[in-house]
Motif scaffolding. Structure first.
Motif, PDB file in Angstrom:
ATOM      1  N   TYR A 372       7.847 -37.477  19.275  1.00  0.00           N
ATOM      2  CA  TYR A 372       7.263 -37.522  20.614  1.00  0.00           C
ATOM      3  C   TYR A 372       6.453 -36.259  20.885  1.00  0.00           C
ATOM      4  O   TYR A 372       6.582 -35.247  20.188  1.00  0.00           O
ATOM      5  N   ILE A 373       5.594 -36.334  21.928  1.00  0.00           N
ATOM      6  CA  ILE A 373       4.774 -35.208  22.356  1.00  0.00           C
ATOM      7  C   ILE A 373       5.413 -34.575  23.580  1.00  0.00           C
ATOM      8  O   ILE A 373       5.784 -35.268  24.525  1.00  0.00           O
ATOM      9  N   SER A 374       5.559 -33.259  23.567  1.00  0.00           N
ATOM     10  CA  SER A 374       6.072 -32.534  24.728  1.00  0.00           C
ATOM     11  C   SER A 374       4.988 -31.610  25.268  1.00  0.00           C
ATOM     12  O   SER A 374       4.156 -31.107  24.508  1.00  0.00           O
ATOM     13  N   ASP A 375       4.966 -31.419  26.584  1.00  0.00           N
ATOM     14  CA  ASP A 375       3.995 -30.503  27.169  1.00  0.00           C
ATOM     15  C   ASP A 375       4.683 -29.233  27.639  1.00  0.00           C
ATOM     16  O   ASP A 375       5.875 -29.227  27.949  1.00  0.00           O
ATOM     17  N   HIS A 376       3.901 -28.123  27.695  1.00  0.00           N
ATOM     18  CA  HIS A 376       4.481 -26.806  27.976  1.00  0.00           C
ATOM     19  C   HIS A 376       3.564 -26.028  28.907  1.00  0.00           C
ATOM     20  O   HIS A 376       2.377 -26.339  29.056  1.00  0.00           O
TER      21      HIS A 376
END
Length: 427
Positions: A372-376
């Motif tokens: 999955y893609i996580s944002d920061h």
């Protein structure tokens, strides 16, 4: 002026330049005449700086010299303030010490200017070195797995991602242990199932009809003409997997061979470089990367479209099935299946305005990886992560309770320049 043929303006401009240069010379004479008078030295230095600024040939040079003018003026004002504070005033002969201090100050200013120019050049060189190659290539999940590994790593670099993906430690507070029956596929019977499906496929070709498997609730539509059949062992598992997911209330569909997809593709989009500043900041330059296109084996769709409407924007989860001999229990980051799943993840998430779909890489037995893609809040703004499970049902619960719970679309992930944001795309 010369280009326009205006002789008068040419002459006036040349006179202006000459007068400015005379000003420089006169100001420097003033410095020499000042001798040990700190006040006159400081004033003359300001005159030199202003004259050189006036005589500068271009805007860039004027900007640089204006900084020196401001520095010289500040030093003169500081000298005035210091002497007035002590009640001395700027009197002749207060001398050599002040002059030496002035010279040291100006030398320090020049050194700082040289350091700024060097730093700017280093930053420019670094940006140029990191610029992606101006090649608009293309890549598919299967080619990323085998045959075009270098292109895959170029794609990862261009998008500012890291490889291998970080191992996720995400946990959900409201995620109790799943106690219902787990799903597991018996690969020993895959050969028999694949033979049965091939016989059904031949019957369909003879009749020209679409086959409906009523026992699983799965409708296998006529395949796109350009699409090749999936691996027979994997294909044997699809309708069993879909039957299980449908029984859990999910809107699952098989798309491994392009069923119901325009041109047989689930996604076809262009990847762009990650922005260096916060994605919402306007006016940034992004670099065009390569086209990413292809599909997964199985998808779970949302309920926002019509039956049979299979589009990327509706995908909530992509599932890639591999036999145990292709993904075993050991964590091999360089396994081709990982590159395949990562490419699918990128293709599904680029500029996605509705969902942030993960990809489940599974052998339908005891190895299940959720990508999955996580944002920061700090660069890199988006990162690729993966989490391992030994039970299929636990992986699905993690997806449902942890990822789908927020389902925050990663609109800025890999997107191109906004035409209304003053941004630009560089090849």
């Amino acid at each position: 002026a010369e280009a326009g043929g205006d002789a008068a303006r040419v002459a006036e401009a040349k006179v202006g330049v000459a007068e400015a240069k005379v000003g420089v010379a006169e100001a420097k004479v003033g410095v020499a005449e000042a001798g040990g008078d700190a006040a006159r030295v400081a004033e003359a230095k300001v005159g030199v700086a202003k004259a050189e600024w006036q005589a500068a040939p271009g805007e860039k040079e004027k900007d640089r010299l204006w900084t020196l003018v401001q520095s010289a003026q500040a030093a003169l004002e500081a000298l005035h303030a210091a002497t007035q504070h002590h009640g001395l005033g700027l009197q002749p002969g207060t001398g050599e010490t002040a002059t030496l201090q002035w010279q040291l100050f100006m030398e320090e200013q020049r050194e700082q200017e040289r350091k700024r120019e060097k730093r700017d050049m280093q930053i420019f060189a670094a940006l140029e070195a990191s610029r992606p190659p101006s090649v608009h290539g293309s890549i598919t999940p299967s080619s990323a797995a085998q045959g075009r590994e270098n292109e895959f790593y170029n794609l990862i670099d261009q998008m500012g991602l890291s490889w291998p993906p970080e191992i996720s430690d995400m946990k959900c507070d409201d995620q109790p242990e799943e106690t219902s029956a787990n799903f597991s596929f018996s690969w020993k019977t895959a050969s028999e199932l694949s033979t049965h499906l091939e016989e059904l496929s031949v019957a369909d070709e003879d009749s020209g009809a679409t086959t409906s498997h009523a026992d699983s609730g799965l409708v296998v539509e006529e395949e796109a003409s350009q699409v090749q059949n999936a691996d027979a062992r994997e294909a044997a598992s699809y309708h069993h997997l879909c039957a299980y997911l449908k029984g859990k209330g999910f809107n699952a569909r098989v798309v491994a061979n392009g069923q119901g997809l325009p041109n047989g593709l689930l996604f076809s989009t262009y990847a762009h470089s990650m922005r260096l500043q916060v994605p919402k900041v306007k006016g940034q330059t992004v670099y065009a990367g390569m086209r990413v296109y292809g599909r997964t084996d199985v998808v779970i769709l949302d309920d926002l479209g019509k039956e049979g409407d299979v589009r990327r924007q509706r995908v909530k989860l992509g599932i890639e099935v591999k036999p145990p001999d292709k993904i075993g229990r050991t964590d091999d980051a360089q396994n081709p299946a990982n590159r395949e799943a990562a490419t699918q993840l990128i293709g599904l998430n680029i500029n996605n305005m509705r969902h942030s779909p993960p990809v489940l890489l599974t052998n339908l037995s005891k190895v299940h990886w959720v990508f999955y893609i996580s944002d920061h809040e700090e660069y890199p703004w988006f990162r690729m992560a993966r989490k391992k499970f030994t039970r299929f049902i636990d992986a699905m619960q993690f997806i449902e309770k942890c990822i789908w719970a927020s389902d925050k679309p990663h609109y800025d992930f890999g997107r191109g320049a906004s035409p209304t944001g003053g941004e630009s795309i560089s090849a």
